[in-house]
Structures are given as structure tokens and as C-alpha cells.
Scaffold this active site. Structure first.
Site, PDB file in Angstrom:
ATOM      1  N   SER A 132       0.834  -1.217   0.000  1.00 10.27           N
ATOM      2  CA  SER A 132       0.000   0.000   0.000  1.00 10.27           C
ATOM      3  C   SER A 132       0.859   1.254   0.000  1.00 10.27           C
ATOM      4  O   SER A 132       0.603   2.190  -0.758  1.00 10.27           O
ATOM      5  CB  SER A 132      -0.945   0.006   1.209  1.00 10.27           C
ATOM      6  OG  SER A 132      -1.921  -0.993   1.066  1.00 10.27           O
TER       7      SER A 132
ATOM      8  N   HIS B 134       4.581 -10.143   2.502  1.00 17.62           N
ATOM      9  CA  HIS B 134       3.757 -11.177   3.156  1.00 17.62           C
ATOM     10  C   HIS B 134       2.917 -11.981   2.173  1.00 17.62           C
ATOM     11  O   HIS B 134       2.258 -12.932   2.570  1.00 17.62           O
ATOM     12  CB  HIS B 134       2.893 -10.561   4.256  1.00 17.62           C
ATOM     13  CG  HIS B 134       1.726  -9.767   3.771  1.00 17.62           C
ATOM     14  ND1 HIS B 134       0.456 -10.285   3.746  1.00 17.62           N
ATOM     15  CD2 HIS B 134       1.640  -8.512   3.289  1.00 17.62           C
ATOM     16  CE1 HIS B 134      -0.367  -9.352   3.284  1.00 17.62           C
ATOM     17  NE2 HIS B 134       0.319  -8.283   2.994  1.00 17.62           N
TER      18      HIS B 134
ATOM     19  N   THR C  80      13.719   4.374  10.594  1.00 11.26           N
ATOM     20  CA  THR C  80      14.736   3.339  10.741  1.00 11.26           C
ATOM     21  C   THR C  80      14.296   2.098   9.982  1.00 11.26           C
ATOM     22  O   THR C  80      13.154   1.654  10.113  1.00 11.26           O
ATOM     23  CB  THR C  80      14.956   3.029  12.240  1.00 11.26           C
ATOM     24  OG1 THR C  80      15.401   4.222  12.868  1.00 11.26           O
ATOM     25  CG2 THR C  80      15.994   1.921  12.426  1.00 11.26           C
TER      26      THR C  80
ATOM     27  N   CYS D 131     -21.106  -8.296   2.272  1.00  9.97           N
ATOM     28  CA  CYS D 131     -20.988  -8.527   3.705  1.00  9.97           C
ATOM     29  C   CYS D 131     -19.550  -8.797   4.120  1.00  9.97           C
ATOM     30  O   CYS D 131     -19.203  -8.625   5.277  1.00  9.97           O
ATOM     31  CB  CYS D 131     -21.875  -9.684   4.135  1.00  9.97           C
ATOM     32  SG  CYS D 131     -23.579  -9.148   4.300  1.00  9.97           S
TER      33      CYS D 131
END
Lengths: 145, 396
Positions: free
Chosen positions: B71, B201, B237, B324
Site C-alpha cells: 500500500s 507477506h 529506521t 458482507c
């Protein structure tokens, strides 16, 4: 915290009163496939105006199925006058709560029951106060940005 | 049986990756900006990681910027191109209707600032064509940003061809390669990519770390201000353990890509064949031009959230594009973009296999999905209406 309460999951996994009543005295259907949920309630009503039996069919998410199941449990064996008092809040509380964006499922359950009672009144020429029965809300509105 | 089949959402960190990360936390914990030995050792490992990732992508080490994930990389790539274009009076950006929200919402923010955004339609098979891009490019186009592989339906876009068009027209080209980098061989030079986003990930690396590749000469704008890390373009960092984990994960993914894809292809065939037997179901996205680990189906007459909750009870972890599960009132924008009507998009299921998936697991998924769809249809008034002909079927 999990998305749903244990009670919601129980009613979702083991829904009560699932099915169709072939010779129902009142049938109510609310919702819309475009919005992603439809609830259909079947009522069997005796001469004393008591709900002898109730069944439901639902297309929808976990909370829609659980709300239908709980709502039918809450009105089964009750006089119509009492069933008409059922609020979405009562359904939500009986389920130990619903996530905020799922509250409309309990509203649908309330509306489906009222719609089935209205159908029974209409079929039997029984007079009623239209104010007790909400207008079908415009489901088209939910997917228009 | 437990089957984790939501690897497009995230993956487990592999043992190799974890083993590489632990000593960074416990031994080479120095700040790469510090001048003493344990800091300089960290700096050395940081730069070595940068070089290894650059090698995989066909880039130069100085073109690799470490970020907090996909992102952030998407945000920085788009904002940088916008700021650069703006200086030359270019305030038009081209993208597609089925991008990840990291791209779409960044574009929406730029629209509010006065940028004009063209979102290309996506064909029914989930692919945009280079011709569409060529037709949409204008004199004032600052950026074309198109995802490499779609996160929901796995369809792979003709990135090299689109990149060639952008190059020819002198327009910056960014691709969100988060879902592609472990499934498709990427070379940023050969594929004409100016900027590219990666997230660790998604390929057995840790969460919270990613890469923005930006070709030399592309001026980056900071979105995180502070210290001079990442050549002054991304303060903070460095997440060195994460970066090392990502490097190992990416090398492993690329080294085993061809054998994994060969295996996935067989499992994908089996899944698609098995799920197609469910009446009134259809595969979303092109049958062939898709990431080999991805299968996405729509089933008529049922809703996706209840489907995936019941699958979870059977030990199958998958995802859905229903309203949903999206947390909004609308179903997946990706399924709507490829022309699925709302009522069908609510009944979608995404299966994204992991490298350890077996035929037995795939058969178990097919069996479980078939049972749950049948069960949910058994008391769905929508399905009853479809069966009785009261409402028309979408699929045949």
C-alpha cells in the site's frame, strides 16, 4: 473479538424453523437479490390468532440467517398482536448483539414478519392500521453511490 | 482437515525466512545509520538485501526503496508521478476499474486536488488491452498505473506491452505487482516498467515490509518525512529483519516459481473442473491468463459470507467478494468491473492455493464447497425463484 456472538453463530450454524409451510396463512418476503439478502417468512395462524407454526427461507449472510432464525423463535406460539410488537432491537438483543453494519439484517427480520402478518390480514379481510406496517424500503438505494 | 487457501490475502512466514530474520533481531540489531560496528554490519546487510532484490527484478540496487508494504509503495509511486507531472502541467492519470484500493483511493485523493483520472473498463475475462491504454493516453497524461495480476480474480495483464506503449509515448508506468511477483518472472527493464510495488507477506515473507522499485531518473516524492534513510526518499529506521526476511522469501519464491507453477496448474485445473460441476456456477476471470494458484467462482442463489463461514467450520479458509465481507453495501468492485451483476457478485468465492497444497486438499475443498452451496441453496428463496423460473438465471 470475533465478528459474531456465540448466539449468532449458533443460530447461523443450526437455524431453527427453516423451511416452507405449503398451506401457510400468511407469507412475507422482503429484501432483494441485488442487495444480497432476501427473507421469506411463512406463518400458520389458528382461530385464536396465535402463530401455531412459522418457517423461514433466507438468502443472505450469517447474520441474516441468524436474525431470521431468532425472529421466528421469538414469535412461535405467540398471538399475532404480540408478534407485531417484535422489534429489530429485540431480535438483536436476543442474539447478544450484531456488528453495527449488520443491524439491517435484524430490521429485515422484523419487516419480514410484519409483511407475513399483513398478508394474513389482507387474505382474510381483517382490518388493520396501516401505520403498523412500514412501507417496503427502497432496496435499490443501497447500491447507488 | 484444515486447508488454508487464502494465500492471496496473506501467507505463513516460511522457516527459511524466519531463520534468516531471528539473528537480525537478536544479533545485528544495530541501527544501519549508526557508525559503530553493529550498526555498520546492519547497513551492510541492508545494502546486500537491496542488491539481491534488485538482481531478481533486473533493476539497479539504487532503484530499490524499502517501504512498509504494498500500500505504501502504491501510494508513493502514484503521488510521486502526480507531483512530477503537475510541474509540467500534466494532471491526467490512467488506471483501471479493478485496481487494489491502495491505488484507487490514492487516485480519488488526487482527483479532489484537481487531477483527472481515467479508469479503463476491464473486459469480461478480467484483462485490459494495450490498445485501451494507447487510446486513453493524452498530451497531459502523467502516469499509467495498472496492476500486474488482480488480487481477487488473479488475471494477468499484458504489462510488457502496456509498458512499451507508455515508453513510446513518454508516460510514466507503474504496476502493482503484489500478486504477481511470486508467480510470474518479472524483469523491469525487459517489461518496460518505471515503478513497481511489492509486498513481502504475499510470498511467505513477513508483514509490514515491501518494495517500491523506481527507475533511475524517476523523481520520488516523500510520503513519510524524517531522516535520510532510503536515499532521503523514505524516512524511518529500516525494518532490517523484515527486509532480510523479504529478500529470502523472494529468492525462494523465484527459485521455485516454475516447479510451483507446474504443480499449481494441475491443482487449478482440478479445482475449476470440480467446482464447475456445481450447477449455475461460473469461473471469474480468464481461464488461462491468470495466476496459477487462483480460482474464483460465483455461485447463483447464495451469499458469500455465509458460504465462507460454513467453509471455515469445515476447516477451509477462503475469501469472498460479497458486500458482507467487503464491509460495504456493494459487492467486490472487481467482480462488478468484469460485468458480474450484483446478485451474482454477492455469491463469490476466492481460493488461492499455497505451495504445500495437495490433490487431497483440493478434493476436500471441492467436496466442502459443493456441500455448503447445496445446503445454502436448500433454504434460499432467491434460489427457489431461480429454480422455478420466477427470476432469470445469469449463468447457464
Amino acid at each position: 473479538m470475533a465478528l459474531y456472538s456465540e448466539k449468532v453463530m449458533d443460530h447461523f450454524r443450526n437455524p431453527r424453523n427453516v423451511g416452507v409451510i405449503e398451506d401457510a396463512d400468511g407469507i412475507g418476503e422482503v429484501g432483494n437479490p441485488v442487495c444480497g439478502d432476501i427473507m421469506k417468512i411463512y406463518l400458520k395462524i389458528n382461530d385464536e390468532q396465535v402463530i401455531n407454526d412459522v418457517k423461514f427461507e433466507t438468502f443472505g449472510c450469517g447474520s441474516a440467517i441468524a436474525s431470521s432464525s431468532m425472529a421466528t423463535e421469538l414469535i412461535k406460539g405467540k398471538p399475532l398482536s404480540e408478534a407485531l410488537q417484535l422489534t429489530n432491537k429485540a431480535v438483536t438483543e436476543a442474539l447478544d448483539g450484531l456488528p453495527p453494519h449488520k443491524l439491517h439484517c435484524s430490521v429485515l427480520a422484523e419487516e419480514a414478519i410484519k409483511s407475513a402478518v399483513k398478508d394474513y390480514y389482507d387474505k382474510n379481510g381483517i382490518e388493520y392500521d396501516p401505520a403498523d406496517f412500514p412501507e417496503d424500503h427502497d432496496c435499490e438505494a443501497c447500491h447507488v453511490h | 482437515m484444515f486447508v488454508y487457501a487464502d494465500n492471496a490475502a496473506t501467507t505463513a512466514v516460511s522457516k527459511n525466512v524466519l531463520d534468516a530474520m531471528v539473528p537480525i533481531y537478536t544479533e545485528v540489531y544495530g541501527n544501519p545509520s549508526s557508525l559503530y560496528s553493529v550498526g555498520q554490519k546492519a547497513k551492510e546487510i541492508l545494502e546486500e538485501s537491496r542488491e539481491r532484490i534488485a538482481n531478481i527484478l533486473g533493476a539497479k540496487p539504487r532503484e530499490i526503496y524499502f517501504t512498509s508494504g504494498g500500500s505504501e509503495a502504491d501510494n508513493q509511486a502514484i503521488v510521486s508521478a502526480a507531483r512530477f507531472g503537475e510541474k509540467k502541467g500534466k494532471k491526467h492519470i490512467i488506471s483501471t476499474k479493478f485496481e487494489h484500493h491502495a491505488v484507487l483511493h490514492t487516485l480519488q485523493a488526487l482527483e479532489k486536488e484537481g487531477f483527472e483520472v481515467t479508469l479503463l473498463d476491464v473486459h469480461e475475462n478480467g484483462v485490459v488491452t494495450p490498445e485501451q491504454v494507447a487510446d486513453a493516453i493524452r498530451e497531459d497524461t502523467a502516469l499509467v498505473t495498472i496492476m500486474y495480476a488482480n488480487n481477487e480474480i488473479g488475471t494477468v495483464q499484458p504489462i510488457a506491452e502496456i509498458g512499451a506503449i507508455c515508453k513510446e509515448k513518454g508516460v510514466l508506468f507503474h504496476t502493482d505487482a503484489v500478486q504477481a511477483v511470486s508467480h510470474i518472472h518479472i524483469n523491469v527493464v525487459e517489461q518496460n516498467i518505471d515503478m513497481l510495488s511489492i509486498s513481502a507477506h504475499k510470498f511467505h515473507g513477513p508483514k509490514g515490509v515491501g518494495v517500491l522499485y523506481a527507475r533511475g531518473g524517476v523523481a520520488l516524492t516523500n510520503i513519510i518525512n524524517g531522516g535520510a534513510q532510503e536515499r532521503g526518499k523514505r524516512a524511518g529506521t529500516e525494518n532490517l529483519a523484515g527486509i532480510v526476511g523479504m529478500t529470502v522469501a523472494l529468492e525462494d519464491a523465484v527459485a521455485h516459481m516454475d516447479e510451483n507453477n507446474a504443480k499449481f496448474e494441475k491443482l487449478q485445473d482440478r479445482l475449476i473442473e470440480g467446482l464447475s460441476k456445481i450447477p449455475y456456477s461460473e469461473l471469474n476471470g480468464d481461464r488461462n491468463q491468470r495466476v496459477k494458484s487462483n480460482v474464483n467462482f460465483c455461485f447463483e442463489g447464495i451469499e458469500g459470507e455465509s458460504l465462507l463461514l460454513l467453509l471455515d467450520d469445515k476447516g477451509v479458509a477462503v475469501s469472498s467478494g460479497s458486500a458482507c465481507t467487503s464491509g460495504s453495501l456493494d459487492p467486490s468492485h472487481v467482480l462488478l468491473a468484469i460485468g458480474r451483476p450484483h446478485e451474482v457478485a454477492h455469491g463469490s468465492l476466492r481460493i488461492s492455493l499455497g505451495e504445500d497444497a495437495t490433490e487431497e486438499q483440493v478434493d476436500y475443498i471441492i467436496k466442502s464447497v459443493t456441500e455448503v452451496v447445496e445446503y445454502l441453496r436448500s433454504f434460499s428463496p432467491f434460489w427457489a425463484d431461480l429454480k422455478s423460473g420466477k427470476r432469470p438465471h445469469v449463468f447457464h
